[in-house]
Structure formats: structure tokens, C-alpha cells
Write a protein that holds these residues in place. Structure first.
Motif, PDB file in Angstrom:
ATOM      1  N   MET A  96       0.839  -1.173   0.000  1.00 26.24           N
ATOM      2  CA  MET A  96       0.000   0.000   0.000  1.00 26.24           C
ATOM      3  C   MET A  96       0.887   1.240   0.000  1.00 26.24           C
ATOM      4  SD  MET A  96      -2.879   1.117   2.795  1.00 26.24           S
ATOM      5  CE  MET A  96      -4.398   1.042   1.891  1.00 26.24           C
ATOM      6  N   GLY A  97       0.472   2.244  -0.745  1.00 26.02           N
ATOM      7  CA  GLY A  97       1.195   3.505  -0.786  1.00 26.02           C
ATOM      8  C   GLY A  97       0.817   4.386   0.387  1.00 26.02           C
ATOM      9  N   PRO A  98       1.445   5.559   0.494  1.00 29.77           N
ATOM     10  CA  PRO A  98       1.118   6.489   1.576  1.00 29.77           C
ATOM     11  C   PRO A  98      -0.357   6.884   1.531  1.00 29.77           C
ATOM     12  CG  PRO A  98       3.080   7.202   0.392  1.00 29.77           C
ATOM     13  CD  PRO A  98       2.486   6.072  -0.391  1.00 29.77           C
ATOM     14  N   VAL A  99      -0.960   7.024   2.713  1.00 27.90           N
ATOM     15  CA  VAL A  99      -2.362   7.416   2.836  1.00 27.90           C
ATOM     16  C   VAL A  99      -2.414   8.801   3.453  1.00 27.90           C
ATOM     17  CG1 VAL A  99      -4.569   6.858   3.928  1.00 27.90           C
ATOM     18  CG2 VAL A  99      -3.140   5.035   3.010  1.00 27.90           C
ATOM     19  N   GLU A 100      -3.304   9.646   2.929  1.00 25.13           N
ATOM     20  CA  GLU A 100      -3.374  11.030   3.377  1.00 25.13           C
ATOM     21  C   GLU A 100      -4.823  11.457   3.575  1.00 25.13           C
ATOM     22  OE1 GLU A 100      -1.497  15.316   1.958  1.00 25.13           O
ATOM     23  OE2 GLU A 100      -1.595  13.679   0.528  1.00 25.13           O
ATOM     24  N   PHE A 101      -5.062  12.269   4.592  1.00 28.43           N
ATOM     25  CA  PHE A 101      -6.361  12.895   4.841  1.00 28.43           C
ATOM     26  C   PHE A 101      -6.269  14.316   4.301  1.00 28.43           C
ATOM     27  CE2 PHE A 101      -9.089  15.390   7.854  1.00 28.43           C
ATOM     28  CZ  PHE A 101     -10.307  14.890   7.427  1.00 28.43           C
ATOM     29  N   HIS A 148      -1.945   7.203  -2.097  1.00 34.89           N
ATOM     30  CA  HIS A 148      -1.152   7.636  -3.247  1.00 34.89           C
ATOM     31  C   HIS A 148      -0.614   6.383  -3.946  1.00 34.89           C
ATOM     32  CE1 HIS A 148      -1.340  11.904  -2.372  1.00 34.89           C
ATOM     33  NE2 HIS A 148      -1.224  11.579  -1.104  1.00 34.89           N
ATOM     34  N   VAL A 149      -1.399   5.864  -4.864  1.00 35.03           N
ATOM     35  CA  VAL A 149      -1.072   4.618  -5.551  1.00 35.03           C
ATOM     36  C   VAL A 149       0.222   4.750  -6.338  1.00 35.03           C
ATOM     37  CG1 VAL A 149      -1.908   2.940  -7.251  1.00 35.03           C
ATOM     38  CG2 VAL A 149      -3.514   3.996  -5.664  1.00 35.03           C
ATOM     39  N   TRP A 150       0.485   5.931  -6.878  1.00 38.27           N
ATOM     40  CA  TRP A 150       1.694   6.150  -7.671  1.00 38.27           C
ATOM     41  C   TRP A 150       2.955   5.856  -6.862  1.00 38.27           C
ATOM     42  CZ3 TRP A 150       5.040   9.636  -5.592  1.00 38.27           C
ATOM     43  CH2 TRP A 150       4.513  10.543  -4.657  1.00 38.27           C
ATOM     44  N   ALA A 151       2.884   5.945  -5.523  1.00 38.42           N
ATOM     45  CA  ALA A 151       4.059   5.730  -4.672  1.00 38.42           C
ATOM     46  C   ALA A 151       4.087   4.339  -4.046  1.00 38.42           C
ATOM     47  CB  ALA A 151       4.094   6.790  -3.574  1.00 38.42           C
ATOM     48  N   ASP A 194       4.907   1.233  -5.081  1.00 36.51           N
ATOM     49  CA  ASP A 194       6.122   0.417  -5.235  1.00 36.51           C
ATOM     50  C   ASP A 194       7.255   0.932  -4.346  1.00 36.51           C
ATOM     51  OD1 ASP A 194       4.805  -1.186  -7.035  1.00 36.51           O
ATOM     52  OD2 ASP A 194       5.663  -0.220  -8.802  1.00 36.51           O
ATOM     53  N   ALA A 195       7.434   2.237  -4.301  1.00 31.44           N
ATOM     54  CA  ALA A 195       8.484   2.812  -3.461  1.00 31.44           C
ATOM     55  C   ALA A 195       8.188   2.553  -1.984  1.00 31.44           C
ATOM     56  CB  ALA A 195       8.605   4.311  -3.724  1.00 31.44           C
ATOM     57  N   ALA A 196       6.929   2.680  -1.571  1.00 30.24           N
ATOM     58  CA  ALA A 196       6.568   2.446  -0.166  1.00 30.24           C
ATOM     59  C   ALA A 196       6.825   1.002   0.232  1.00 30.24           C
ATOM     60  CB  ALA A 196       5.097   2.813   0.059  1.00 30.24           C
ATOM     61  N   VAL A 197       6.495   0.063  -0.656  1.00 26.63           N
ATOM     62  CA  VAL A 197       6.737  -1.359  -0.372  1.00 26.63           C
ATOM     63  C   VAL A 197       8.237  -1.612  -0.226  1.00 26.63           C
ATOM     64  CG1 VAL A 197       6.570  -3.683  -1.354  1.00 26.63           C
ATOM     65  CG2 VAL A 197       4.593  -2.156  -1.414  1.00 26.63           C
ATOM     66  N   ALA A 198       9.043  -1.042  -1.120  1.00 25.71           N
ATOM     67  CA  ALA A 198      10.490  -1.234  -1.074  1.00 25.71           C
ATOM     68  C   ALA A 198      11.092  -0.622   0.190  1.00 25.71           C
ATOM     69  CB  ALA A 198      11.149  -0.630  -2.316  1.00 25.71           C
ATOM     70  N   VAL A 199      10.616   0.550   0.590  1.00 28.19           N
ATOM     71  CA  VAL A 199      11.118   1.201   1.807  1.00 28.19           C
ATOM     72  C   VAL A 199      10.785   0.340   3.025  1.00 28.19           C
ATOM     73  CG1 VAL A 199      10.781   3.194   3.334  1.00 28.19           C
ATOM     74  CG2 VAL A 199      11.128   3.540   0.882  1.00 28.19           C
ATOM     75  N   ARG A 200       9.542  -0.162   3.116  1.00 32.29           N
ATOM     76  CA  ARG A 200       9.164  -1.023   4.246  1.00 32.29           C
ATOM     77  C   ARG A 200       9.962  -2.321   4.258  1.00 32.29           C
ATOM     78  NH1 ARG A 200       4.010   1.264   3.245  1.00 32.29           N
ATOM     79  NH2 ARG A 200       3.401  -0.444   1.890  1.00 32.29           N
ATOM     80  N   ALA A 201      10.200  -2.896   3.084  1.00 25.16           N
ATOM     81  CA  ALA A 201      10.968  -4.138   3.001  1.00 25.16           C
ATOM     82  C   ALA A 201      12.406  -3.931   3.483  1.00 25.16           C
ATOM     83  CB  ALA A 201      10.963  -4.668   1.565  1.00 25.16           C
TER      84      ALA A 201
END
Length: 130
Positions: free
Chosen positions: A1-6, A98-101, A103-110
Motif C-alpha cells: 500500500m502507498g502512503p495514505v493522506e487525509f 497515493h497509488v503512484w508511490a 512500489d516505493a513504499a513497499v520497497a522502503v518497508r521491506a
């Protein structure tokens, strides 16, 4: 999942602007963001705060549909958003991924990382640079 924002998008009248609604719907359709939750909040001229589900508006009906929808915006969020509004105005309250991010979010968490901060830079500040 990408970053979530309100996000709170405020409008100067008690009615939504159709162009803004169309723009939000367009982002969802392109897959740039995933709409997770949303409400419309109004602060009347007398100061009364109202909240309404998207399905109560013809132009928003069906925008929050499907398995990805979660009810995350609560009464406290509505009250806090209303504090940002002038009397006689309204706002779209949105929770988006933010779906566009993604892949980057998954890689950072991994890699053991996490997002520890985020700051929205006002458009007028960015225009000065550009």
C-alpha cells in the motif's frame, strides 16, 4: 500500500464546485490515487456544522464504491475540518492512498524503513521557485 493522506478541500460557498468534483473523480479514474473514504462538510452561515455522505450528492454518487472503501473519517475529523472553514462554506474531506508511490513504499518497508514525516508545501511557495 502507498502512503495514505487525509485531505480537506475547502470551497467558499455552501455548495460544491462541480469542476473540483470532476477533478477528484478524474484522479480516481486514472489510478493515481485510490479514494478510501470521503465526506462533505458544510459550515452554514449561522455556524452549524453538517456532514453528508457522498451518496447524498448526485455528482458524487458511486464515487465511494467497492471493496477498497473504509469508513475512516469520524465525527472528530469533521469537527476539526470545520474549524478550518469560514461560515457559509463547505469542504470535501478525503482519505486517499497515493497509488503512484506504492512500489516505493513497499520497497522502503521491506528495507526496514518507514515514512516519519510529510509536509505539504503551499502552491504559492512552489510557484515562486518555478
Amino acid at each position: 500500500m502507498g502512503p495514505v493522506e487525509f485531505i480537506v478541500l475547502a470551497f467558499p460557498e455552501e455548495q460544491l464546485r462541480v469542476q473540483a468534483v470532476e477533478a477528484v473523480m478524474g484522479l480516481r479514474k486514472t489510478g493515481v490515487v485510490r479514494l478510501i473514504d470521503g465526506l462533505v462538510t458544510t459550515k452554514t452561515a449561522s455556524g452549524e456544522v453538517l456532514a453528508a455522505e457522498f451518496d447524498e450528492f448526485v455528482e458524487l454518487r458511486g464515487l465511494l464504491a467497492g471493496r477498497d472503501v473504509a469508513r475512516l473519517i469520524g465525527p472528530e475529523d469533521v469537527r476539526e475540518a470545520a474549524e478550518l472553514l469560514d461560515r457559509g462554506s463547505c469542504a470535501l474531506l478525503l482519505v486517499v492512498e497515493h497509488v503512484w508511490a506504492q512500489d516505493a513504499a513497499v520497497a522502503v518497508r521491506a528495507a526496514g524503513g518507514r515514512i516519519v514525516g510529510s509536509v505539504r508545501i503551499p502552491a504559492e511557495r512552489v510557484e515562486v521557485v518555478g
